[in-house]
Design an enzyme around this catalytic site. Structure first.
Site, PDB file in Angstrom:
ATOM      1  N   LYS A 179       0.828  -1.212   0.000  1.00 55.51           N
ATOM      2  CA  LYS A 179       0.000   0.000   0.000  1.00 55.51           C
ATOM      3  C   LYS A 179       0.863   1.264   0.000  1.00 55.51           C
ATOM      4  O   LYS A 179       2.073   1.203   0.290  1.00 55.51           O
ATOM      5  CB  LYS A 179      -0.944  -0.047   1.206  1.00 55.51           C
ATOM      6  CG  LYS A 179      -1.955  -1.195   1.137  1.00 55.51           C
ATOM      7  CD  LYS A 179      -2.998  -1.089   2.241  1.00 55.51           C
ATOM      8  CE  LYS A 179      -4.006  -2.216   2.154  1.00 55.51           C
ATOM      9  NZ  LYS A 179      -5.108  -2.040   3.139  1.00 55.51           N
ATOM     10  N   TYR A 224     -12.469  -2.134  -3.992  1.00 56.74           N
ATOM     11  CA  TYR A 224     -13.033  -2.239  -2.634  1.00 56.74           C
ATOM     12  C   TYR A 224     -14.557  -2.133  -2.620  1.00 56.74           C
ATOM     13  O   TYR A 224     -15.132  -1.722  -1.613  1.00 56.74           O
ATOM     14  CB  TYR A 224     -12.419  -1.166  -1.732  1.00 56.74           C
ATOM     15  CG  TYR A 224     -11.021  -1.490  -1.257  1.00 56.74           C
ATOM     16  CD1 TYR A 224     -10.757  -2.633  -0.496  1.00 56.74           C
ATOM     17  CD2 TYR A 224      -9.954  -0.641  -1.543  1.00 56.74           C
ATOM     18  CE1 TYR A 224      -9.487  -2.926  -0.045  1.00 56.74           C
ATOM     19  CE2 TYR A 224      -8.660  -0.927  -1.097  1.00 56.74           C
ATOM     20  CZ  TYR A 224      -8.447  -2.068  -0.338  1.00 56.74           C
ATOM     21  OH  TYR A 224      -7.188  -2.356   0.121  1.00 56.74           O
ATOM     22  N   PHE A 228     -15.440   3.575   6.731  1.00 55.07           N
ATOM     23  CA  PHE A 228     -14.025   3.772   6.401  1.00 55.07           C
ATOM     24  C   PHE A 228     -13.761   3.780   4.894  1.00 55.07           C
ATOM     25  O   PHE A 228     -12.624   3.949   4.463  1.00 55.07           O
ATOM     26  CB  PHE A 228     -13.153   2.704   7.079  1.00 55.07           C
ATOM     27  CG  PHE A 228     -13.516   1.286   6.722  1.00 55.07           C
ATOM     28  CD1 PHE A 228     -13.041   0.697   5.555  1.00 55.07           C
ATOM     29  CD2 PHE A 228     -14.327   0.525   7.562  1.00 55.07           C
ATOM     30  CE1 PHE A 228     -13.361  -0.602   5.212  1.00 55.07           C
ATOM     31  CE2 PHE A 228     -14.670  -0.788   7.226  1.00 55.07           C
ATOM     32  CZ  PHE A 228     -14.180  -1.349   6.052  1.00 55.07           C
ATOM     33  N   ARG A 258      -2.273 -14.534   4.781  1.00 53.23           N
ATOM     34  CA  ARG A 258      -3.015 -13.855   5.852  1.00 53.23           C
ATOM     35  C   ARG A 258      -2.284 -14.000   7.188  1.00 53.23           C
ATOM     36  O   ARG A 258      -2.240 -13.063   7.993  1.00 53.23           O
ATOM     37  CB  ARG A 258      -4.438 -14.398   5.932  1.00 53.23           C
ATOM     38  CG  ARG A 258      -5.291 -13.880   4.771  1.00 53.23           C
ATOM     39  CD  ARG A 258      -6.616 -14.588   4.657  1.00 53.23           C
ATOM     40  NE  ARG A 258      -7.504 -14.359   5.796  1.00 53.23           N
ATOM     41  CZ  ARG A 258      -8.154 -13.214   6.019  1.00 53.23           C
ATOM     42  NH1 ARG A 258      -8.003 -12.197   5.210  1.00 53.23           N
ATOM     43  NH2 ARG A 258      -8.947 -13.089   7.061  1.00 53.23           N
ATOM     44  N   THR A 281      -5.648  -7.279  10.585  1.00 59.94           N
ATOM     45  CA  THR A 281      -5.897  -6.080   9.770  1.00 59.94           C
ATOM     46  C   THR A 281      -5.456  -4.824  10.502  1.00 59.94           C
ATOM     47  O   THR A 281      -4.862  -3.921   9.909  1.00 59.94           O
ATOM     48  CB  THR A 281      -7.411  -5.977   9.434  1.00 59.94           C
ATOM     49  OG1 THR A 281      -7.837  -7.228   8.898  1.00 59.94           O
ATOM     50  CG2 THR A 281      -7.674  -4.888   8.423  1.00 59.94           C
ATOM     51  N   ARG A 315       2.250  -6.488   8.875  1.00 60.60           N
ATOM     52  CA  ARG A 315       1.499  -5.322   9.368  1.00 60.60           C
ATOM     53  C   ARG A 315       2.035  -4.822  10.707  1.00 60.60           C
ATOM     54  O   ARG A 315       1.981  -3.620  10.986  1.00 60.60           O
ATOM     55  CB  ARG A 315       0.016  -5.662   9.459  1.00 60.60           C
ATOM     56  CG  ARG A 315      -0.629  -5.690   8.070  1.00 60.60           C
ATOM     57  CD  ARG A 315      -2.002  -6.274   8.131  1.00 60.60           C
ATOM     58  NE  ARG A 315      -2.736  -6.123   6.887  1.00 60.60           N
ATOM     59  CZ  ARG A 315      -3.785  -6.875   6.557  1.00 60.60           C
ATOM     60  NH1 ARG A 315      -4.187  -7.823   7.378  1.00 60.60           N
ATOM     61  NH2 ARG A 315      -4.408  -6.676   5.424  1.00 60.60           N
ATOM     62  N   ASN A 335      -2.364   0.079   6.715  1.00 60.53           N
ATOM     63  CA  ASN A 335      -1.836  -1.143   7.337  1.00 60.53           C
ATOM     64  C   ASN A 335      -0.791  -1.876   6.476  1.00 60.53           C
ATOM     65  O   ASN A 335      -0.511  -3.038   6.680  1.00 60.53           O
ATOM     66  CB  ASN A 335      -2.993  -2.076   7.748  1.00 60.53           C
ATOM     67  CG  ASN A 335      -3.831  -2.537   6.567  1.00 60.53           C
ATOM     68  OD1 ASN A 335      -3.583  -2.125   5.439  1.00 60.53           O
ATOM     69  ND2 ASN A 335      -4.805  -3.392   6.816  1.00 60.53           N
ATOM     70  N   HIS A 342      -2.217  -5.500   1.620  1.00 64.55           N
ATOM     71  CA  HIS A 342      -3.509  -6.165   1.442  1.00 64.55           C
ATOM     72  C   HIS A 342      -3.236  -7.608   1.026  1.00 64.55           C
ATOM     73  O   HIS A 342      -2.251  -7.878   0.337  1.00 64.55           O
ATOM     74  CB  HIS A 342      -4.318  -5.470   0.340  1.00 64.55           C
ATOM     75  CG  HIS A 342      -5.497  -6.278  -0.120  1.00 64.55           C
ATOM     76  ND1 HIS A 342      -6.708  -6.241   0.530  1.00 64.55           N
ATOM     77  CD2 HIS A 342      -5.634  -7.168  -1.136  1.00 64.55           C
ATOM     78  CE1 HIS A 342      -7.538  -7.077  -0.085  1.00 64.55           C
ATOM     79  NE2 HIS A 342      -6.912  -7.652  -1.093  1.00 64.55           N
ATOM     80  N   GLU A 391      -9.698 -10.626  -7.500  1.00 60.68           N
ATOM     81  CA  GLU A 391      -8.694  -9.568  -7.335  1.00 60.68           C
ATOM     82  C   GLU A 391      -7.517  -9.742  -8.303  1.00 60.68           C
ATOM     83  O   GLU A 391      -7.013  -8.760  -8.849  1.00 60.68           O
ATOM     84  CB  GLU A 391      -8.204  -9.558  -5.885  1.00 60.68           C
ATOM     85  CG  GLU A 391      -9.306  -9.140  -4.919  1.00 60.68           C
ATOM     86  CD  GLU A 391      -8.894  -9.226  -3.463  1.00 60.68           C
ATOM     87  OE1 GLU A 391      -7.724  -9.590  -3.173  1.00 60.68           O
ATOM     88  OE2 GLU A 391      -9.737  -8.925  -2.603  1.00 60.68           O
TER      89      GLU A 391
HETATM   90  P1  CMP Z   1      -7.468  -4.554   3.348  1.00 60.86           P
HETATM   91  O1  CMP Z   1      -6.920  -5.905   3.617  1.00 60.86           O
HETATM   92  O2  CMP Z   1      -6.865  -3.794   2.247  1.00 60.86           O
HETATM   93  O3  CMP Z   1      -9.051  -4.643   3.080  1.00 60.86           O
HETATM   94  C1  CMP Z   1      -9.933  -3.584   3.371  1.00 60.86           C
HETATM   95  C2  CMP Z   1      -9.275  -2.495   4.144  1.00 60.86           C
HETATM   96  O4  CMP Z   1     -10.158  -1.621   4.797  1.00 60.86           O
HETATM   97  C3  CMP Z   1      -8.441  -3.090   5.247  1.00 60.86           C
HETATM   98  O5  CMP Z   1      -7.306  -3.685   4.691  1.00 60.86           O
HETATM   99  C4  CMP Z   1      -8.202  -1.870   6.129  1.00 60.86           C
HETATM  100  O6  CMP Z   1      -7.136  -1.077   5.654  1.00 60.86           O
HETATM  101  C5  CMP Z   1      -9.504  -1.116   5.935  1.00 60.86           C
HETATM  102  N1  CMP Z   1     -10.382  -1.324   7.086  1.00 60.86           N
HETATM  103  C6  CMP Z   1     -11.091  -2.426   7.371  1.00 60.86           C
HETATM  104  N2  CMP Z   1     -11.777  -2.244   8.524  1.00 60.86           N
HETATM  105  C7  CMP Z   1     -11.508  -0.993   8.943  1.00 60.86           C
HETATM  106  C8  CMP Z   1     -11.889  -0.239  10.066  1.00 60.86           C
HETATM  107  N3  CMP Z   1     -12.729  -0.736  10.987  1.00 60.86           N
HETATM  108  N4  CMP Z   1     -11.388   1.003  10.200  1.00 60.86           N
HETATM  109  C9  CMP Z   1     -10.558   1.492   9.247  1.00 60.86           C
HETATM  110  N5  CMP Z   1     -10.136   0.816   8.163  1.00 60.86           N
HETATM  111  C10 CMP Z   1     -10.606  -0.418   8.024  1.00 60.86           C
END
Ligand code: CMP
Length: 137
Positions: A9, A49, A57, A85, A91, A102, A112, A115, A126
């Site tokens: 990212k 997304y 968010f 994962r 996350t 992360r 974070n 992805h 994806e």
């Molecule tokens: P990612 O794995 O890219 O998939 C969706 C993204 O949304 C996730 O990583 C986070 O960066 C973001 N995300 C998911 N849940 C939240 C949350 N509760 N608050 C802020 N960002 C979020």
């Protein structure tokens, strides 16, 4: 063999740790089948997304994902989706285990650092969203 999509990212690209994150994947037994650095448009990030559209968010996420280049990575190994994962960690970087990507490079829930696809269906969608058949070798 299974494939999954990884994204380095914008916060991690800005920190100049693209190579270090690629090395974490390689050291964990992943083969890099596809790799490219791109600047996403709002439409491209929003489409990626789509399942999060309407969540609190979502706008912040799309703004962040278009704030600078990302590195798209098609990753391959046995059990790639689950293993990635595990390697990425939770996350929310604050909750991620020590040694995970992360934990090391994440700055916040949104920023974070990486992805990873969360299911075989997501991985297929994806990978197809970002790579064509000539780009994953
Ligand atoms: P990612 O794995 O890219 O998939 C969706 C993204 O949304 C996730 O990583 C986070 O960066 C973001 N995300 C998911 N849940 C939240 C949350 N509760 N608050 C802020 N960002 C979020």
């Amino acid at each position: 063999m299974e494939r999954t999509l990884g994204i380095i990212k914008p916060n991690a690209v800005r920190k100049n740790v693209t190579g270090k994150i690629l090395a974490m994947w390689e050291d964990a037994g992943f083969r890099i089948a596809g790799l490219k650095k791109v600047q996403l448009t709002k439409a491209a990030a929003g489409g990626f997304y789509k399942e999060h559209e309407g969540k609190f968010f979502y706008e912040e996420l799309v703004n962040f994902m278009t704030s600078g280049p990302v590195v798209l990575v098609a990753l391959e190994r046995e059990n790639a989706i689950a293993e990635n994962r595990r390697l990425m960690g939770a996350t929310n970087p604050e909750k991620a285990d020590a040694g995970t990507i992360r934990k090391v490079y994440g700055d916040s829930y949104t920023e974070n650092s990486v992805h990873g696809s969360d299911s075989p269906e997501s991985a297929a969608r994806e990978l197809g969203y970002f790579f064509n058949v000539f780009e994953t070798l």
